[in-house]
Design a protein around this motif. Structure first.
Motif, short mmCIF file in Angstrom:
data_model
loop_
_atom_site.label_atom_id
_atom_site.label_comp_id
_atom_site.label_asym_id
_atom_site.label_seq_id
_atom_site.Cartn_x
_atom_site.Cartn_y
_atom_site.Cartn_z
N ALA A 217 0.85 -1.19 0.00
CA ALA A 217 0.00 0.00 0.00
C ALA A 217 0.88 1.23 0.00
O ALA A 217 2.00 1.22 0.53
N PRO A 218 0.43 2.34 -0.58
CA PRO A 218 1.26 3.53 -0.66
C PRO A 218 1.70 4.07 0.70
O PRO A 218 2.85 4.43 0.87
N ASN A 219 0.79 4.10 1.68
CA ASN A 219 1.18 4.62 2.98
C ASN A 219 0.10 4.34 4.01
O ASN A 219 -0.62 5.24 4.43
N THR A 220 -0.02 3.09 4.41
CA THR A 220 -0.96 2.73 5.47
C THR A 220 -0.26 2.52 6.80
O THR A 220 -0.89 2.26 7.80
N GLY A 221 1.06 2.62 6.81
CA GLY A 221 1.82 2.32 8.01
C GLY A 221 1.50 3.22 9.19
O GLY A 221 1.51 2.76 10.33
N LEU A 222 1.20 4.49 8.94
CA LEU A 222 0.90 5.40 10.04
C LEU A 222 -0.34 4.93 10.79
O LEU A 222 -0.38 4.99 12.02
N ALA A 223 -1.34 4.46 10.07
CA ALA A 223 -2.55 3.95 10.72
C ALA A 223 -2.22 2.74 11.58
O ALA A 223 -2.74 2.60 12.71
N GLN A 224 -1.37 1.86 11.09
CA GLN A 224 -1.01 0.67 11.85
C GLN A 224 -0.18 1.03 13.08
O GLN A 224 -0.39 0.48 14.17
N PHE A 225 0.77 1.94 12.92
CA PHE A 225 1.55 2.41 14.05
C PHE A 225 0.63 3.03 15.10
O PHE A 225 0.74 2.75 16.30
N SER A 226 -0.28 3.88 14.66
CA SER A 226 -1.17 4.59 15.58
C SER A 226 -2.09 3.62 16.32
O SER A 226 -2.33 3.78 17.51
N ALA A 227 -2.59 2.61 15.61
CA ALA A 227 -3.46 1.63 16.25
C ALA A 227 -2.70 0.85 17.32
O ALA A 227 -3.21 0.61 18.42
N ALA A 228 -1.46 0.46 17.02
CA ALA A 228 -0.65 -0.25 18.00
C ALA A 228 -0.32 0.64 19.18
O ALA A 228 -0.32 0.20 20.34
N PHE A 229 -0.03 1.91 18.91
CA PHE A 229 0.27 2.86 19.98
C PHE A 229 -0.94 3.03 20.89
O PHE A 229 -0.82 3.07 22.12
N THR A 230 -2.11 3.10 20.33
CA THR A 230 -3.33 3.24 21.11
C THR A 230 -3.53 2.02 22.00
O THR A 230 -3.85 2.15 23.19
N ARG A 231 -3.31 0.83 21.45
CA ARG A 231 -3.48 -0.38 22.25
C ARG A 231 -2.45 -0.44 23.38
O ARG A 231 -2.74 -0.98 24.45
N SER A 232 -1.28 0.13 23.16
CA SER A 232 -0.21 0.02 24.15
C SER A 232 -0.48 0.81 25.41
O SER A 232 0.15 0.55 26.45
N GLN A 233 -1.42 1.75 25.37
CA GLN A 233 -1.63 2.59 26.55
C GLN A 233 -2.14 1.79 27.74
O GLN A 233 -1.87 2.13 28.89
N ALA A 234 -2.85 0.70 27.48
CA ALA A 234 -3.39 -0.10 28.57
C ALA A 234 -2.30 -0.85 29.33
O ALA A 234 -2.42 -1.09 30.53
N ALA A 235 -1.23 -1.22 28.63
CA ALA A 235 -0.14 -1.97 29.25
C ALA A 235 1.14 -1.64 28.50
O ALA A 235 1.57 -2.39 27.62
N PRO A 236 1.77 -0.52 28.82
CA PRO A 236 2.92 -0.04 28.03
C PRO A 236 4.13 -0.97 28.02
O PRO A 236 4.99 -0.84 27.16
N GLU A 237 4.21 -1.89 28.97
CA GLU A 237 5.37 -2.78 29.02
C GLU A 237 5.16 -4.06 28.23
O GLU A 237 6.06 -4.92 28.18
N THR A 238 4.00 -4.23 27.61
CA THR A 238 3.71 -5.44 26.86
C THR A 238 4.66 -5.59 25.68
O THR A 238 4.89 -4.64 24.92
N ALA A 239 5.19 -6.79 25.51
CA ALA A 239 6.07 -7.06 24.37
C ALA A 239 5.22 -7.34 23.13
O ALA A 239 4.11 -7.87 23.23
N PRO A 240 5.71 -6.98 21.95
CA PRO A 240 4.98 -7.31 20.73
C PRO A 240 4.94 -8.82 20.52
O PRO A 240 5.79 -9.55 21.02
N ARG A 241 3.95 -9.28 19.76
CA ARG A 241 3.81 -10.70 19.48
C ARG A 241 5.09 -11.23 18.82
O ARG A 241 5.64 -10.61 17.93
#
Length: 312
Positions: free
Chosen positions: A39-63
């Motif tokens: 895709a031309p530039n969907t990465g910002l949406a994916q980064f933002s979605a992951a950042f939003t999810r991280s607020q609940a548990a900032p120390e969580t490791a990625p899958r």
């Protein structure tokens, strides 16, 4: 109000605004070997979605990361350590690449650094101090895996000044085989570049409260930059790769990210658009570029490299 409270509030509202404004996207991870048009530039949406999810548990490791029982294989004998960028965290930065590397057969590890536990916006600390956190984490990884060396893969600060400081001043060269820097802050950026990062994260108005010493360290001409560049860009015995996007609006100009090879320190400077001209990923979005995934896999295992393209 304490900084961690400010960060939590920002993550709960400001980052949500980024995710809401950006185009929707499917899962950020891409199975190894999958072929699909970039895709031309969907990465910002994916980064933002992951950042939003991280607020609940900032120390969580990625899958895919931080399996401390993982045993490196003969095909991939070195563990991969992922180092996130400024004002990000491991989950936000690596929820795309980490599972890709895991499925490719690597032992993958990701740390959080540069801020107290519980803070969403990390990597704010003085770079020489953060480098000591990286050093301790790499030692832990090597002890757990029994490997002699690790490969480091980092984004922004985590792929540029920070690991270079670790390699040069904290004994990292003897413990590192390769450094892969994704949109790395190798020679610093202008103040407007740091402002662009704050704008992308919708925290421009509160940057002064959350910036930290890392922002100053990464500006062109800083003491950290001067010390790192005094005797050349590299240290002997380490192989370097940069993965750069021409549309980077944070580490500017983008050529600041390239490295010059030194004695016994080869460098591959790669540009995203050379592999896929339509991939317009900018500084944050490149962390979720499928083209970047392929370039990183190639750098880590050049003997089995595959052509990187828009179908990576």
């Amino acid at each position: 109000m304490k900084l961690r409270h400010v960060a939590a509030a920002l993550a709960g509202s400001a980052v949500l605004a980024v995710a809401a404004a950006a185009p929707s996207s499917s899962s950020p991870s891409v199975p190894e070997g999958t072929v699909r048009a970039a895709a031309p530039n969907t990465g910002l949406a994916q980064f933002s979605a992951a950042f939003t999810r991280s607020q609940a548990a900032p120390e969580t490791a990625p899958r895919g990361a931080n399996d401390w029982a993982c045993e490196p294989s003969a095909a991939h004998p070195r563990p991969v350590v992922l180092i996130h960028g400024t004002w990000a965290n491991a989950y936000a930065n690596w929820s795309g690449l980490s599972p890709v590397l895991k499925r490719a057969g690597y032992c993958v590890y990701a740390l959080n650094y540069g801020a107290p536990d519980g803070d969403v916006f990390k990597a704010r600390g003085h770079i020489p101090e953060s480098a000591k956190e990286v050093a301790a984490f790499v030692d832990k990884v090597l002890d757990a895996t029994g490997a002699e060396k690790a490969d480091l893969v980092g984004h922004s600060q985590g792929g540029g000044l920070l690991p270079r400081w670790y390699l040069k001043f904290d004994g990292g060269a003897a413990k590192t085989h390769r450094l892969v820097g994704i949109a790395p802050s190798n020679h610093g950026t202008t103040a407007s570049g740091m402002a662009s990062l704050a704008k992308s994260l919708r925290v421009l108005d509160t940057t002064a409260q959350m910036a930290g010493q890392a922002a100053k360290d990464q500006t062109v001409g800083s003491d950290v930059n001067a010390r790192l560049d005094a005797d050349g860009d590299t240290v002997p015995g380490v192989r370097y790769t940069t993965v750069v996007t021409r549309t980077d609006e944070v580490v500017t100009p983008y050529r600041q990210q390239y490295l010059a090879a030194g004695p016994d320190a080869p460098v591959d400077n790669l540009t995203l658009q050379d592999a896929c001209p339509i991939d317009m990923s900018a500084h944050l979005g490149i962390a979720y570029s499928t083209v970047m995934y392929r370039l990183v896999l190639n750098a880590l295992d050049p003997a089995n490299a595959r052509t990187a393209s828009c179908l990576s």
